[in-house]
Design a protein around this motif. Structure first.
Motif, PDB file in Angstrom:
ATOM      1  N   TRP A 162      22.432  -1.363   6.547  1.00 39.93           N
ATOM      2  CA  TRP A 162      23.424  -2.444   6.525  1.00 39.93           C
ATOM      3  C   TRP A 162      23.510  -3.118   7.893  1.00 39.93           C
ATOM      4  N   VAL A 163      23.437  -2.342   8.974  1.00 43.16           N
ATOM      5  CA  VAL A 163      23.466  -2.940  10.312  1.00 43.16           C
ATOM      6  C   VAL A 163      22.299  -3.899  10.487  1.00 43.16           C
ATOM      7  N   ILE A 164      21.129  -3.458  10.057  1.00 42.88           N
ATOM      8  CA  ILE A 164      19.941  -4.316  10.151  1.00 42.88           C
ATOM      9  C   ILE A 164      20.152  -5.594   9.352  1.00 42.88           C
ATOM     10  N   SER A 165      20.597  -5.424   8.109  1.00 40.12           N
ATOM     11  CA  SER A 165      20.813  -6.566   7.228  1.00 40.12           C
ATOM     12  C   SER A 165      21.912  -7.490   7.736  1.00 40.12           C
ATOM     13  N   ALA A 166      23.026  -6.901   8.174  1.00 40.03           N
ATOM     14  CA  ALA A 166      24.193  -7.700   8.573  1.00 40.03           C
ATOM     15  C   ALA A 166      23.955  -8.504   9.836  1.00 40.03           C
ATOM     16  N   THR A 167      22.943  -8.115  10.611  1.00 40.65           N
ATOM     17  CA  THR A 167      22.621  -8.866  11.836  1.00 40.65           C
ATOM     18  C   THR A 167      21.398  -9.746  11.657  1.00 40.65           C
ATOM     19  N   VAL A 182      33.882  -6.374  22.481  1.00 44.75           N
ATOM     20  CA  VAL A 182      34.138  -5.047  21.925  1.00 44.75           C
ATOM     21  C   VAL A 182      32.843  -4.418  21.445  1.00 44.75           C
ATOM     22  N   ASN A 183      32.633  -3.150  21.804  1.00 46.03           N
ATOM     23  CA  ASN A 183      31.479  -2.416  21.291  1.00 46.03           C
ATOM     24  C   ASN A 183      31.789  -1.886  19.892  1.00 46.03           C
ATOM     25  N   MET A 184      30.948  -2.220  18.938  1.00 46.82           N
ATOM     26  CA  MET A 184      31.086  -1.659  17.604  1.00 46.82           C
ATOM     27  C   MET A 184      30.325  -0.336  17.556  1.00 46.82           C
ATOM     28  N   GLU A 189      50.768  -6.391  19.569  1.00 42.86           N
ATOM     29  CA  GLU A 189      50.376  -6.049  20.937  1.00 42.86           C
ATOM     30  C   GLU A 189      51.404  -5.183  21.665  1.00 42.86           C
ATOM     31  N   ALA A 190      52.683  -5.426  21.459  1.00 48.00           N
ATOM     32  CA  ALA A 190      53.710  -4.672  22.183  1.00 48.00           C
ATOM     33  C   ALA A 190      53.648  -3.189  21.866  1.00 48.00           C
ATOM     34  N   ASP A 191      53.222  -2.866  20.648  1.00 48.80           N
ATOM     35  CA  ASP A 191      53.198  -1.467  20.216  1.00 48.80           C
ATOM     36  C   ASP A 191      51.814  -0.825  20.291  1.00 48.80           C
ATOM     37  N   VAL A 192      50.748  -1.606  20.068  1.00 49.81           N
ATOM     38  CA  VAL A 192      49.410  -1.006  19.996  1.00 49.81           C
ATOM     39  C   VAL A 192      48.473  -1.514  21.090  1.00 49.81           C
ATOM     40  N   GLY A 193      48.930  -2.452  21.913  1.00 52.09           N
ATOM     41  CA  GLY A 193      48.072  -2.992  22.955  1.00 52.09           C
ATOM     42  C   GLY A 193      47.173  -4.108  22.447  1.00 52.09           C
ATOM     43  N   SER A 194      46.458  -4.714  23.366  1.00 55.87           N
ATOM     44  CA  SER A 194      45.568  -5.824  23.013  1.00 55.87           C
ATOM     45  C   SER A 194      44.115  -5.556  23.367  1.00 55.87           C
ATOM     46  N   ARG A 195      43.871  -4.562  24.238  1.00 51.32           N
ATOM     47  CA  ARG A 195      42.506  -4.260  24.659  1.00 51.32           C
ATOM     48  C   ARG A 195      41.820  -3.320  23.674  1.00 51.32           C
ATOM     49  N   THR A 196      40.513  -3.550  23.488  1.00 51.81           N
ATOM     50  CA  THR A 196      39.672  -2.622  22.738  1.00 51.81           C
ATOM     51  C   THR A 196      38.316  -2.599  23.421  1.00 51.81           C
ATOM     52  N   THR A 197      37.837  -1.418  23.762  1.00 54.78           N
ATOM     53  CA  THR A 197      36.484  -1.327  24.328  1.00 54.78           C
ATOM     54  C   THR A 197      35.483  -0.852  23.273  1.00 54.78           C
ATOM     55  N   HIS A 198      35.921   0.035  22.380  1.00 52.88           N
ATOM     56  CA  HIS A 198      35.045   0.582  21.344  1.00 52.88           C
ATOM     57  C   HIS A 198      35.811   0.665  20.021  1.00 52.88           C
ATOM     58  N   HIS A 199      35.186   0.159  18.983  1.00 48.92           N
ATOM     59  CA  HIS A 199      35.828   0.154  17.666  1.00 48.92           C
ATOM     60  C   HIS A 199      34.905   0.870  16.679  1.00 48.92           C
ATOM     61  N   ILE A 234      27.715 -10.040   9.919  1.00 51.13           N
ATOM     62  CA  ILE A 234      28.750  -9.781  10.920  1.00 51.13           C
ATOM     63  C   ILE A 234      28.435 -10.573  12.181  1.00 51.13           C
ATOM     64  N   LYS A 235      29.476 -10.857  12.969  1.00 47.78           N
ATOM     65  CA  LYS A 235      29.305 -11.676  14.159  1.00 47.78           C
ATOM     66  C   LYS A 235      29.139 -10.855  15.433  1.00 47.78           C
ATOM     67  N   VAL A 236      29.131  -9.530  15.310  1.00 54.79           N
ATOM     68  CA  VAL A 236      29.008  -8.672  16.483  1.00 54.79           C
ATOM     69  C   VAL A 236      27.646  -8.892  17.148  1.00 54.79           C
ATOM     70  N   LYS A 237      27.657  -9.050  18.467  1.00 54.27           N
ATOM     71  CA  LYS A 237      26.396  -9.203  19.184  1.00 54.27           C
ATOM     72  C   LYS A 237      25.573  -7.927  19.053  1.00 54.27           C
ATOM     73  N   GLN A 238      24.276  -8.072  18.854  1.00 58.11           N
ATOM     74  CA  GLN A 238      23.422  -6.905  18.647  1.00 58.11           C
ATOM     75  C   GLN A 238      23.478  -5.933  19.819  1.00 58.11           C
ATOM     76  N   GLU A 239      23.607  -6.458  21.039  1.00 54.75           N
ATOM     77  CA  GLU A 239      23.639  -5.575  22.206  1.00 54.75           C
ATOM     78  C   GLU A 239      24.954  -4.811  22.305  1.00 54.75           C
ATOM     79  N   LYS A 240      25.928  -5.159  21.456  1.00 51.26           N
ATOM     80  CA  LYS A 240      27.220  -4.476  21.443  1.00 51.26           C
ATOM     81  C   LYS A 240      27.320  -3.442  20.320  1.00 51.26           C
TER      82      LYS A 240
END
Length: 340
Positions: free
Chosen positions: A216-221, A202-204, A178-188, A237-243
């Motif tokens: 793969w997105v369809i399958s993974a969700t 975080v938005n994927m 975190e000290a070098d790269v930060g802790s926040r992510t809005t889009h990955h 994957i655990k990413v929320k579909q709306e993200k």
């Protein structure tokens, strides 16, 4: 007062009709790959275009990326009309773009794109603002965080986190750094083979290099049936579909044609992140790009002697991509923080 209201209604009606007819013409005159029209799609697109007309506002930053006539080199490459995200209303690609995209990873028997897109947008947002509602913010600042070892001991963390958007890519971790790269992510930004689990908010942004990536997105969700592309991939994957957002294949070609001038076989996730951010933000700061001060190409979280291999394979032309970012910095379109 009554006459004034009548004039306003008249002009609004004219604008709505104009946008509607233009939308119809552009979609039906295009001879590209057909994409099924979804229910209410034309109404949504009309509303989206009209909102852009009435919301448009100038950038209030000291230096705005989209400002023209600062550099002819930049003006020849930057196309503000290009939409970086795939939506239900812009999913139709021109035939040459579609064929170019299919050749990226030499997919032999791709499934029908129209069917895939229709199923995809029944699960993930299909009406997202393709420029992420950029004009609702007067000066949006983006930090694009690469994975270079030059971030070690950089102490950039708090500066990175101060941006409106913080974009990261592929397997980049933050915990413990975190000290070098930060802790926040809005889009990955990821593709199936580079996926890592993300934070809850975080938005994927999926970068699809082949139709299988969309499947793969369809399958993974949902079912988790796709477990292997050319290497094993996460079945679920655990990413929320709306993200989940989808990087537009046509935008990948735009980066390749306009910015890379055909160098390499296709753009790296890094340069795709940079150009993406230039279209959704007003100021862009780059961290963690390039070699460290000793000339080593490795990730900040590991000692990997082969981390710079793509610079030599021809898949990505790392040197040319670096020249692009360096030129952008030299004309004050972006800033590059070189770390250690």
């Amino acid at each position: 007062m009554v006459n004034l209201r009548k004039k306003i209604v008249k002009w609004l009606t004219f604008l709505l009709l104009f946008v509607f007819l233009t939308s119809c013409f552009l979609n039906y005159s295009n001879s590209g790959v057909p994409i099924t029209w979804f229910p209410k799609q034309m109404v949504l697109e009309l509303s989206e275009n009209f909102q852009k007309l009435i919301k448009q506002r100038p950038c209030t930053c000291t230096h705005c990326i989209s400002q023209s006539k600062v550099s002819s080199w930049f003006d020849q490459r930057f196309n503000q009309t290009m939409q970086p995200l795939l939506t239900a209303s812009n999913a139709m690609m021109e035939e040459d773009t579609y064929q170019w995209w299919l050749r990226l990873q030499r997919e032999r028997k791709p499934n029908n794109l129209s069917d895939i897109v229709k199923e995809l947008f029944s699960l993930v947002p299909g009406n997202v603002d393709p420029v992420l509602d950029k004009r609702s913010v007067g000066c949006r600042r983006c930090a694009v965080v690469g994975n270079s070892g030059n971030l070690r001991a950089s102490s950039y963390g708090s500066d990175i986190d101060s941006h409106d958007f913080v974009l990261r890519m592929n397997r980049a971790p933050t915990v413990g750094f975190e000290a070098d790269v930060g802790s926040r992510t809005t889009h990955h930004l990821v593709y199936p083979e580079s996926f890592r689990e993300l934070g809850e908010n975080v938005n994927m942004v999926l970068v699809p290099f082949k139709t299988t990536d969309l499947q793969w997105v369809i399958s993974a969700t949902t079912t988790g049936t796709i477990t292997h592309t050319y290497v094993p991939v996460p079945p679920k994957i655990k990413v929320k579909q709306e993200k989940i957002l989808i990087y537009h294949p046509a935008f990948i070609k735009y980066v390749f044609d306009n910015w890379l001038q055909g160098h390499g076989r296709y753009p790296s996730t890094g340069i795709l992140s940079v150009i993406f951010s230039m279209h959704v933000c007003d100021e862009v700061d780059l961290y963690g790009f390039g070699a460290d001060s000793k000339g080593n190409w490795h990730h900040y979280w590991e000692n990997n002697p082969s981390a710079g291999a793509f610079r030599k394979t021809g898949v990505h032309d790392g040197d040319f991509e670096s020249n692009v970012t360096t030129t952008l910095a030299s004309i004050n379109k972006i800033r590059i923080f070189k770390g250690r």
